[in-house]
Design a protein around this motif. Sequence first.
Motif, PDB file in Angstrom:
ATOM      1  N   GLN A 232       1.013  -1.320   0.055  1.00 24.66           N
ATOM      2  CA  GLN A 232       0.031   0.247  -0.104  1.00 24.66           C
ATOM      3  C   GLN A 232       0.739   1.344   0.045  1.00 24.66           C
ATOM      4  O   GLN A 232       0.258   2.319   0.334  1.00 24.66           O
ATOM      5  CB  GLN A 232      -1.025   0.052   1.297  1.00 24.66           C
ATOM      6  N   GLY A 233       2.165   1.105  -0.127  1.00 20.82           N
ATOM      7  CA  GLY A 233       3.142   2.204  -0.073  1.00 20.82           C
ATOM      8  C   GLY A 233       3.834   2.746   0.906  1.00 20.82           C
ATOM      9  O   GLY A 233       4.570   3.366   0.966  1.00 20.82           O
ATOM     10  N   PHE A 234       3.560   1.850   1.990  1.00 21.65           N
ATOM     11  CA  PHE A 234       4.332   2.174   3.254  1.00 21.65           C
ATOM     12  C   PHE A 234       5.732   1.823   3.247  1.00 21.65           C
ATOM     13  O   PHE A 234       6.060   0.690   2.537  1.00 21.65           O
ATOM     14  CB  PHE A 234       3.902   1.567   4.702  1.00 21.65           C
ATOM     15  N   ALA A 235       6.860   2.418   3.978  1.00 18.02           N
ATOM     16  CA  ALA A 235       8.189   2.092   3.749  1.00 18.02           C
ATOM     17  C   ALA A 235       8.664   1.914   5.283  1.00 18.02           C
ATOM     18  O   ALA A 235       8.142   2.845   6.341  1.00 18.02           O
ATOM     19  CB  ALA A 235       8.803   3.233   3.181  1.00 18.02           C
ATOM     20  N   SER A 236       9.210   0.873   5.836  1.00 23.29           N
ATOM     21  CA  SER A 236       9.834   0.576   6.933  1.00 23.29           C
ATOM     22  C   SER A 236      10.958   1.363   7.466  1.00 23.29           C
ATOM     23  O   SER A 236      12.089   1.557   6.663  1.00 23.29           O
ATOM     24  CB  SER A 236      10.180  -0.853   7.159  1.00 23.29           C
ATOM     25  N   CYS A 237      11.103   1.782   8.618  1.00 26.80           N
ATOM     26  CA  CYS A 237      12.100   2.675   8.880  1.00 26.80           C
ATOM     27  C   CYS A 237      13.157   1.843   9.606  1.00 26.80           C
ATOM     28  O   CYS A 237      14.247   2.167   9.269  1.00 26.80           O
ATOM     29  CB  CYS A 237      11.800   3.795  10.188  1.00 26.80           C
ATOM     30  N   ASN A 264       7.890  -1.112  15.183  1.00 27.15           N
ATOM     31  CA  ASN A 264       8.340  -0.650  14.044  1.00 27.15           C
ATOM     32  C   ASN A 264       7.448   0.610  13.796  1.00 27.15           C
ATOM     33  O   ASN A 264       6.595   1.029  14.290  1.00 27.15           O
ATOM     34  CB  ASN A 264       8.211  -1.357  12.712  1.00 27.15           C
ATOM     35  N   VAL A 265       8.333   1.768  13.027  1.00 29.68           N
ATOM     36  CA  VAL A 265       7.704   2.805  12.401  1.00 29.68           C
ATOM     37  C   VAL A 265       7.523   2.811  11.260  1.00 29.68           C
ATOM     38  O   VAL A 265       8.645   2.706  10.185  1.00 29.68           O
ATOM     39  CB  VAL A 265       8.682   4.053  13.063  1.00 29.68           C
ATOM     40  N   TRP A 266       6.495   2.937  10.700  1.00 31.83           N
ATOM     41  CA  TRP A 266       6.167   3.031   9.077  1.00 31.83           C
ATOM     42  C   TRP A 266       5.823   4.332   8.609  1.00 31.83           C
ATOM     43  O   TRP A 266       5.285   4.837   9.317  1.00 31.83           O
ATOM     44  CB  TRP A 266       5.247   1.920   8.506  1.00 31.83           C
TER      45      TRP A 266
END
Length: 458
Positions: A232-237, A264-266
């Motif tokens: 869905q376009g999220f990127a993992s920090c 985590n922070v996305w």
Amino acid sequence: TRAPKQQRCASRPAPAVARARAAAREEPHAELAHALRVTTWNILCPAYKRLTADASGAAREADDGGLWRRRLERQLETLVEDCGDVIAIQEAWLADDEARALLVGGLEARGFQVVETPRTGGRADGLLTAVRRSAAEVLDQSSVLFNDCADRVAQLVRVQAESQQFLLVNCHLLFPHNSNSTVIRLRETFKLLEALQAYRESVPGASALPVVACGDWNGSLQGRVSRFLRSQGFASCVGNGDESEACRYISHRNHHGELIGCDNVWILNPSASRESLTADWRRAVFAMIEAKIVEDLGHASTAEAFAAFDRNANAVLEADEIEALIEELGFTGEGSIGLMPGEVSELVDAMDSSNQGEITLADFRSWIDVESMRDAYKRVRQATSIWEEDGWDPTQIVDTATARAAPACAALASTSAAVAGEVIPGKVELDECALDGSWPPDFDLSDHLPVSATLRFA
């Protein structure tokens, strides 16, 4: 992505490190202007913390006031001194008045705005989002109640940091107790994205804001929830493109003694997301119903299945017939994917296009496609060598169900090329031991480690 040398394999940062961080907040380095530190931390509710390794009838920390007070006071110090300017907290003990006053009051007295969301169903814990007043401001917030078998909740908080706004998500998904848990966690994620999309549509300008999603996701970066978020376009920090780091990091030691990376922070930037976050948990459940119709009942077509469920042969399905079908197929109760009565009612309402309490074959076809599922299920069985005697496992068809719930993003923009106002993930702060897959010695504040990320606004 490495922690400073002083932090390596330490239970908490040295005081000098904490002081340096505080100074950085007051006088940010030029290259980190418009930067903000965000932390997610499951602090382990005393009502759930076992005092012995034996899970059966074990005493809990909540029974010993001295123990939980000392731990909470130490946690409060860590939250204030060592964590970010925006902190997403899971498993805050909100049901206990004294514990709530100590945590919430302590944060507020030290300059934080605090947003609370208790879990439903009379659970002991809930979520807190704390925002340091000197660095940012809470503009508004809403609670997301999943109303599911796990009584889980989430928070949507609109934050202003200098001239930049963003949407903060704080969530805590179901623990993976069994094979059904993956399906339930995906359903929670679908509901979260539905709430996020509803917020974007109801608040002017919200669709142009980046999303920072924090929490205890109770699954790895290789798991289905993480894969869905990326679709869905999220990127993992965590990792930030470094698969080797993403594979070995840990943030949680569960009650089985297993070490996993689940906190985590996305980041979801507007340029990387779909125009509409179209997740629909109902579509996923109906796909699983289709799979059960094919696997357990052997119906060859949608019309055949409809006729079989039409017990009174009146050419329509009433609500009680759909409810009986869902129960008969094993979607409610213990050992199932845990649909609650309210969720079953939502499924019935979705099928009833006329709102007359009668579902026609055309209504049924709009949600149930047995023919397509037969083809998909055949491909899954062939690919995974599933045999009849293996029985039905919901994870066997969960990827098909996920695709039904929300199509993948066709084109994703790189966060390194973010447009003005978007978020560029920076350094992730996690104990060096945890980045290498081992638990830090002497860390006893929680069974989760705080995970912090520095976010820079383009």
